[in-house]
Design a protein around this motif. Structure first.
Motif, mmCIF file in Angstrom:
data_model
loop_
_atom_site.group_PDB
_atom_site.id
_atom_site.type_symbol
_atom_site.label_atom_id
_atom_site.label_comp_id
_atom_site.label_asym_id
_atom_site.label_seq_id
_atom_site.Cartn_x
_atom_site.Cartn_y
_atom_site.Cartn_z
ATOM 1 N N SER A 123 39.730 53.554 73.819
ATOM 2 C CA SER A 123 38.329 53.909 73.560
ATOM 3 C C SER A 123 37.378 52.952 74.274
ATOM 4 C CB SER A 123 38.008 53.838 72.060
ATOM 5 O OG SER A 123 38.785 54.752 71.324
ATOM 6 N N GLY A 124 37.908 51.877 74.868
ATOM 7 C CA GLY A 124 36.961 50.870 75.346
ATOM 8 C C GLY A 124 37.445 50.081 76.539
ATOM 9 N N GLU A 125 37.452 48.773 76.364
ATOM 10 C CA GLU A 125 37.671 47.823 77.450
ATOM 11 C C GLU A 125 39.000 48.047 78.191
ATOM 12 O OE1 GLU A 125 35.819 45.787 78.948
ATOM 13 O OE2 GLU A 125 37.479 44.945 80.117
ATOM 14 N N GLY A 126 40.055 48.266 77.448
ATOM 15 C CA GLY A 126 41.338 48.556 78.091
ATOM 16 C C GLY A 126 42.072 47.333 78.602
ATOM 17 N N SER A 127 41.843 46.161 77.988
ATOM 18 C CA SER A 127 42.564 44.976 78.473
ATOM 19 C C SER A 127 44.054 45.069 78.130
ATOM 20 C CB SER A 127 41.954 43.687 77.928
ATOM 21 O OG SER A 127 42.221 43.531 76.558
ATOM 22 N N ASN A 128 44.381 45.702 77.013
ATOM 23 C CA ASN A 128 45.814 45.899 76.707
ATOM 24 C C ASN A 128 46.438 46.906 77.667
ATOM 25 O OD1 ASN A 128 46.913 44.436 74.180
ATOM 26 N ND2 ASN A 128 44.815 44.993 73.632
ATOM 27 N N LEU A 129 45.699 47.955 77.971
ATOM 28 C CA LEU A 129 46.168 48.897 78.996
ATOM 29 C C LEU A 129 46.467 48.138 80.286
ATOM 30 C CD1 LEU A 129 46.423 51.675 80.501
ATOM 31 C CD2 LEU A 129 43.937 51.576 80.783
ATOM 32 N N CYS A 178 48.686 53.426 71.483
ATOM 33 C CA CYS A 178 47.254 53.320 71.204
ATOM 34 C C CYS A 178 46.851 51.892 71.552
ATOM 35 C CB CYS A 178 46.962 53.586 69.737
ATOM 36 S SG CYS A 178 47.476 55.225 69.186
ATOM 37 N N ALA A 179 45.836 51.760 72.376
ATOM 38 C CA ALA A 179 45.411 50.420 72.799
ATOM 39 C C ALA A 179 43.897 50.346 72.675
ATOM 40 C CB ALA A 179 45.865 50.152 74.234
ATOM 41 N N GLY A 180 43.452 50.010 71.472
ATOM 42 C CA GLY A 180 42.017 49.999 71.216
ATOM 43 C C GLY A 180 41.467 51.402 71.092
ATOM 44 N N PHE A 181 42.266 52.314 70.566
ATOM 45 C CA PHE A 181 41.839 53.706 70.354
ATOM 46 C C PHE A 181 41.211 53.783 68.964
ATOM 47 C CE2 PHE A 181 43.041 58.244 69.297
ATOM 48 C CZ PHE A 181 42.162 58.825 70.205
ATOM 49 N N ASN A 203 50.809 51.200 67.905
ATOM 50 C CA ASN A 203 49.427 50.728 67.897
ATOM 51 C C ASN A 203 49.458 49.205 67.831
ATOM 52 O OD1 ASN A 203 46.646 50.675 67.839
ATOM 53 N ND2 ASN A 203 46.443 51.502 65.776
ATOM 54 N N ILE A 204 48.342 48.598 68.194
ATOM 55 C CA ILE A 204 48.248 47.139 68.080
ATOM 56 C C ILE A 204 47.023 46.795 67.255
ATOM 57 C CG2 ILE A 204 47.013 46.880 70.307
ATOM 58 C CD1 ILE A 204 48.823 44.211 70.525
ATOM 59 N N HIS A 205 47.210 45.818 66.362
ATOM 60 C CA HIS A 205 46.111 45.416 65.474
ATOM 61 C C HIS A 205 45.908 43.909 65.607
ATOM 62 C CE1 HIS A 205 43.343 45.545 62.214
ATOM 63 N NE2 HIS A 205 44.027 44.675 61.514
ATOM 64 N N PRO A 206 44.644 43.457 65.707
ATOM 65 C CA PRO A 206 44.411 42.022 65.937
ATOM 66 C C PRO A 206 44.426 41.192 64.655
ATOM 67 C CG PRO A 206 42.334 43.195 66.040
ATOM 68 C CD PRO A 206 43.398 44.236 65.778
ATOM 69 N N ALA A 207 45.484 41.327 63.884
ATOM 70 C CA ALA A 207 45.692 40.501 62.687
ATOM 71 C C ALA A 207 47.176 40.577 62.347
ATOM 72 C CB ALA A 207 44.856 41.013 61.514
ATOM 73 N N ALA A 226 38.798 42.771 62.227
ATOM 74 C CA ALA A 226 39.861 41.964 61.625
ATOM 75 C C ALA A 226 39.706 40.483 61.963
ATOM 76 C CB ALA A 226 41.227 42.467 62.100
ATOM 77 N N GLN A 227 39.200 40.201 63.179
ATOM 78 C CA GLN A 227 39.058 38.788 63.564
ATOM 79 C C GLN A 227 37.965 38.119 62.735
ATOM 80 O OE1 GLN A 227 38.804 41.432 65.648
ATOM 81 N NE2 GLN A 227 39.934 41.099 67.553
ATOM 82 N N ARG A 228 36.862 38.856 62.516
ATOM 83 C CA ARG A 228 35.784 38.292 61.691
ATOM 84 C C ARG A 228 36.269 38.089 60.249
ATOM 85 N NH1 ARG A 228 30.617 41.333 62.139
ATOM 86 N NH2 ARG A 228 31.353 42.685 60.503
ATOM 87 N N ILE A 247 43.631 35.672 70.137
ATOM 88 C CA ILE A 247 44.519 36.758 69.700
ATOM 89 C C ILE A 247 44.789 37.714 70.860
ATOM 90 C CG2 ILE A 247 44.683 38.791 68.206
ATOM 91 C CD1 ILE A 247 43.196 37.216 66.043
ATOM 92 N N ARG A 248 43.738 37.983 71.636
ATOM 93 C CA ARG A 248 43.862 38.934 72.748
ATOM 94 C C ARG A 248 44.967 38.484 73.724
ATOM 95 N NH1 ARG A 248 39.688 42.461 74.151
ATOM 96 N NH2 ARG A 248 39.268 42.266 71.946
ATOM 97 N N ALA A 249 45.009 37.168 74.006
ATOM 98 C CA ALA A 249 46.041 36.660 74.926
ATOM 99 C C ALA A 249 47.432 36.944 74.360
ATOM 100 C CB ALA A 249 45.839 35.163 75.149
ATOM 101 N N ALA A 250 47.577 36.816 73.039
ATOM 102 C CA ALA A 250 48.879 37.109 72.410
ATOM 103 C C ALA A 250 49.171 38.614 72.448
ATOM 104 C CB ALA A 250 48.881 36.591 70.969
ATOM 105 N N GLU A 251 48.145 39.422 72.275
ATOM 106 C CA GLU A 251 48.332 40.881 72.345
ATOM 107 C C GLU A 251 48.919 41.270 73.697
ATOM 108 O OE1 GLU A 251 44.944 43.302 71.347
ATOM 109 O OE2 GLU A 251 44.300 41.933 69.788
ATOM 110 N N HIS A 252 48.383 40.647 74.740
ATOM 111 C CA HIS A 252 48.810 41.015 76.090
ATOM 112 C C HIS A 252 50.266 40.645 76.359
ATOM 113 C CE1 HIS A 252 44.291 40.948 77.384
ATOM 114 N NE2 HIS A 252 44.600 41.926 76.555
HETATM 115 C C1 GRF Z 1 42.415 44.945 70.573
HETATM 116 O O1 GRF Z 1 41.966 43.802 69.940
HETATM 117 C C2 GRF Z 1 43.404 45.685 69.712
HETATM 118 O O2 GRF Z 1 44.148 44.849 68.891
HETATM 119 C C3 GRF Z 1 42.501 46.567 68.877
HETATM 120 O O3 GRF Z 1 41.477 46.951 69.749
HETATM 121 C C4 GRF Z 1 41.311 45.978 70.760
HETATM 122 C C5 GRF Z 1 41.413 46.683 72.069
HETATM 123 O O4 GRF Z 1 41.102 45.851 73.143
HETATM 124 N N1 GRF Z 1 43.244 47.664 68.307
HETATM 125 P P1 GRF Z 1 41.287 46.378 74.634
HETATM 126 O O5 GRF Z 1 40.470 47.661 74.760
HETATM 127 O O6 GRF Z 1 42.736 46.621 74.880
HETATM 128 O O7 GRF Z 1 40.718 45.286 75.492
#
Ligand code: GRF
Length: 245
Positions: A37-43, A114-117, A135-139, A149-151, A198-203
């Motif tokens: 839905s957005g930035e796509g850094s995980n993509l 799902c990556a930020g969907f 799916n990935i969740h930042p917690a 979740a981070q806040r 957290i984002r660095a760990a997600e990647h």
């Molecule tokens: C990530 O923090 C992920 O955990 C959450 O949405 C964010 C998506 O970031 N579900 P990005 O679009 O992949 O940069």
């Protein structure tokens, strides 16, 4: 194969384990569809892992429900089919999901990531891809489900947070857990600084979780996911972190 290994001696067992993992790695690339839905850094992390040869995946389709999602641009730049499907154009969540299913099936997608969907998936999607939607969740699930979740982690004052890759099962961030990574929460953290850590760990963990699927090493039993780690001692720190004493 594992049963044959147990019946034999030590060195033969080691040989069988190694050949089993080579076997797993020689599977065809997983046909992957990614929802954003957005930035796509995980993509991007997934695209880059494929590029580095760390993940055997054929990313066939990226779908965004937001026209302006930067992830669409990232996909197109990587030569991946990218579609915008506006959820507001459908009468119900189920209708939208039926459209997703059709688009994914048209590309013969095996695994959906799902990556930020930012949409909850209805049973229409979940049942079309049972244990085949990640799916990935930042917690650290089950803590802090839902948005921000981070806040929530900062506000609560936890000393550790992290991220979780799980199989979507229909609820909010509550499906069977595949991989988690832990990060510290520092005294002077705010939502942004914690999100970046957290984002660095997600990647790191998202491409790895997809790789486990592609290698056929995940078994879901109830709400537990068992990872075949035989012959993969080098991956221990990905699954068990911090390491056991
Ligand atoms: C990530 O923090 C992920 O955990 C959450 O949405 C964010 C998506 O970031 N579900 P990005 O679009 O992949 O940069």
């Amino acid at each position: 194969m594992a049963r044959r290994g147990r019946a034999r001696g030590g060195s033969q067992r080691a040989f069988l384990q190694v050949s089993m993992s080579i076997d797993a790695r020689s599977r065809p690339p997983v046909k992957l569809g990614i929802l954003i839905s957005g930035e796509g850094s995980n993509l991007q992390a997934i695209i880059d892992a494929v590029g580095r040869g760390e993940l055997s995946a054929d990313i066939r389709l990226v779908i965004s429900n937001k026209a302006q999602a930067h992830g669409l641009e990232r996909a197109r730049r990587a030569g991946i089919a990218a579609q915008f499907i506006d959820h507001r154009g459908f009468a119900s969540r189920e209708e939208f999901d039926r459209n997703l299913v059709n688009a994914l099936n048209a590309h013969e997608i095996e695994l959906v990531a799902c990556a930020g969907f930012m949409r909850l998936l209805s049973p229409v999607m979940v049942n079309a891809f049972p244990s085949r939607i990640m799916n990935i969740h930042p917690a650290l699930c089950p803590a802090f489900p839902g948005v921000d979740a981070q806040r929530a982690a900062c506000d609560y004052g936890v000393r550790f947070s992290g991220c979780t890759v799980f199989f979507v099962a229909g609820g909010v961030d509550d499906g069977p857990i595949i991989v988690q990574a832990i990060v510290p929460v520092m005294q002077n953290d705010n939502e942004q600084s914690l999100a970046a850590r957290i984002r660095a760990a997600e990647h790191r963990i998202y491409p790895y979780a997809i790789r486990l699927f592609q290698e056929g090493r995940l078994k879901v039993r109830g709400r537990r996911v068992f990872v075949d780690d035989s012959g993969h001692a080098d991956e221990r720190s990905m699954l068990i972190n911090p390491p056991p004493p």
